[in-house]
Design a protein around this motif. Sequence first.
Motif, PDB file in Angstrom:
ATOM      1  N   ALA B  71       8.604 -48.116 -37.508  1.00  0.00           N
ATOM      2  CA  ALA B  71       7.454 -49.335 -37.585  1.00  0.00           C
ATOM      3  C   ALA B  71       5.362 -48.262 -38.033  1.00  0.00           C
ATOM      4  CB  ALA B  71       7.216 -49.951 -36.492  1.00  0.00           C
ATOM      5  N   GLU B  75       4.133 -48.418 -41.615  1.00  0.00           N
ATOM      6  CA  GLU B  75       2.605 -49.451 -41.747  1.00  0.00           C
ATOM      7  C   GLU B  75       2.090 -47.982 -42.777  1.00  0.00           C
ATOM      8  OE1 GLU B  75       0.393 -49.764 -38.378  1.00  0.00           O
ATOM      9  OE2 GLU B  75      -1.637 -50.985 -39.406  1.00  0.00           O
ATOM     10  N   GLY B 109      16.122 -53.739 -39.332  1.00  0.00           N
ATOM     11  CA  GLY B 109      14.675 -53.985 -40.023  1.00  0.00           C
ATOM     12  C   GLY B 109      13.996 -55.196 -38.948  1.00  0.00           C
ATOM     13  N   GLY B 110      14.694 -56.045 -38.214  1.00  0.00           N
ATOM     14  CA  GLY B 110      13.756 -56.506 -36.500  1.00  0.00           C
ATOM     15  C   GLY B 110      12.778 -55.846 -36.018  1.00  0.00           C
ATOM     16  N   LEU B 112      10.333 -54.137 -37.636  1.00  0.00           N
ATOM     17  CA  LEU B 112       9.656 -53.239 -38.549  1.00  0.00           C
ATOM     18  C   LEU B 112       8.742 -54.602 -39.206  1.00  0.00           C
ATOM     19  CD1 LEU B 112      10.689 -51.212 -40.504  1.00  0.00           C
ATOM     20  CD2 LEU B 112       9.859 -50.985 -38.598  1.00  0.00           C
ATOM     21  N   ASP B 113       7.375 -55.037 -39.220  1.00  0.00           N
ATOM     22  CA  ASP B 113       6.733 -55.753 -40.022  1.00  0.00           C
ATOM     23  C   ASP B 113       7.379 -56.506 -40.786  1.00  0.00           C
ATOM     24  OD1 ASP B 113       4.908 -57.336 -40.606  1.00  0.00           O
ATOM     25  OD2 ASP B 113       2.785 -56.127 -40.448  1.00  0.00           O
ATOM     26  N   PRO B 114       7.440 -57.294 -40.730  1.00  0.00           N
ATOM     27  CA  PRO B 114       8.072 -58.350 -42.253  1.00  0.00           C
ATOM     28  C   PRO B 114       7.857 -58.278 -43.189  1.00  0.00           C
ATOM     29  CG  PRO B 114       7.899 -59.788 -40.186  1.00  0.00           C
ATOM     30  CD  PRO B 114       7.113 -57.705 -39.268  1.00  0.00           C
TER      31      PRO B 114
END
Lengths: 304, 304
Positions: B71, B75, B109-110, B112-114
């Motif tokens: 994550a 970013e 994927g969940g 991470l920042d969508p």
Amino acid sequence: MGKNGKNGNGKNGGGKNGKNDPAGWLTPAVTALRVGAVGPIAGFDADSTPGFSGSRELGEQLLAERGEVLADLQELLYANGRAGDNRSVLLVLQGMDTAGKGGIVRHVGGLLDPQGLAIKGFGKPTPEELEHDFLWRVHKALPPAGRLGIFDRSHYEDVLPVRVHNLVPQSEWEKRYAIINQFEKELVESGTTVIKCALVVSKAEQKARLTERLERPDKYWKYNPGDIDERGFWDDYLQAYQAIFDRCDSDTAPWFLIPANHKWFARLAVCELLISALSGLDLDWPPADFDVATELERIRSLDD
Amino acid sequence: MGKNGKNGNGKNGGGKNGKNDPAGWLTPAVTALRVGAVGPIAGFDADSTPGFSGSRELGEQLLAERGEVLADLQELLYANGRAGDNRSVLLVLQGMDTAGKGGIVRHVGGLLDPQGLAIKGFGKPTPEELEHDFLWRVHKALPPAGRLGIFDRSHYEDVLPVRVHNLVPQSEWEKRYAIINQFEKELVESGTTVIKCALVVSKAEQKARLTERLERPDKYWKYNPGDIDERGFWDDYLQAYQAIFDRCDSDTAPWFLIPANHKWFARLAVCELLISALSGLDLDWPPADFDVATELERIRSLDD
């Protein structure tokens, strides 16, 4: 939500109707935060937590619990979308710079399955977008069937900065309120549940957040010198926001005012509003479109 | 990753180079899972955990820890994208029915920042898509600058089911391997890091997962009677998969074989591969494109 086969019990936060009154909420978010209930934005307390009496600690714990409820509802919506139900949900986020729109996408959207999300950020319109009417880019970004769409800024930009700076003549932006209402009415009629949230920070909190972005090299990328210029139009923005609440709030496409000085509260509040919206669809798992017994028979006859 | 200002220390899982050898991994995932290292798919053990000696418990704990590393890297990628860096990362997911592609999107994927994700599922081509060459819909879905794209199925469908069922003549699908290689080469040259993962379940595990979908009404929507028909072509699919590994694996756009009978391992493995890909970009926080001291001065002079 009791219909959700996987999590029918024990995940509703203990509320009587299982929807919007978990411990901590004295009034459901959907009532307590509606623009009509909280009064004009000009006098709004961005430190407040309308409807909620709990602590930050309780709020954060609730967000984790309610996030699971929301994720289950999202899966139901997605499953129904796959099965031919054309309904979707659209969350519109607006707010002054630093109000935390991106944080909502990250921390509320981040609770969900990214497959079922349709996230769109609207920046300054591109030259191509400017060659079309202001809703052109919005139509293209609407959530497909079964998806939860999140707009980080939206068509309301076209009556917020555009109005404050008269980027188009007043005669033009004045017409947009009615156009937006018509657009949202059609959207709702075609199966999209619309909820609109304006995140509100105080001037002092905005100053603190801008300062932090300048004091931490890992935050420089979030800083834009133009944000300070925009701050100079604070009262004009309040007026422009009040106009969208007065003219574009309706029971079918309601506006909510989210006090956002406390990030934990803003996140919890938006999570509750989404749970409300999704619960309102009264979703159940889609029935099999095949004969279950026949298929089980077929599977059992397979080699490993 | 040590450059990541927020989490420079202690989050790398204890590895010597901070990248791919946290406790539990004897060989980095990027080496252990490369198609050339694991051998032909036909004899591949979908229960194995190549390179990893730890338990499921350790694997799940590692996924949580490494998810934070991923994550943070995401970013950084997103921040650089906002600052004008055009690089992106694309994860291509393929796999037989029930192999868990959707689970990877949800559970990796969940993490991470969508906002920073660009997820695209490729189904049966629409009539409009069929009017274009097979890469048309793929080009449209490529991740924008700064995004981590995930393809749930991809252009490889056009040499997998299409080949197995000769949906186009062999003379046509034969040409696609070279076209795909050229496409991916250009993609990489234009700044997209490409990693490709084929999830592999055993026939027995597929049978168990299909059965579960029929035994639970909340899973009916995932069941498609056609999946059993496709299972009848299992060996043809193995052959088609082997062909893409033999012909479309390269150091610039590598294929990895992910044993997926253990969901926890598949998720951990893909997470590690993504960390590798993002670490390879050697990202740092983008420098300020404004004068920090001047801006701090401006902010300090503001009223609250």
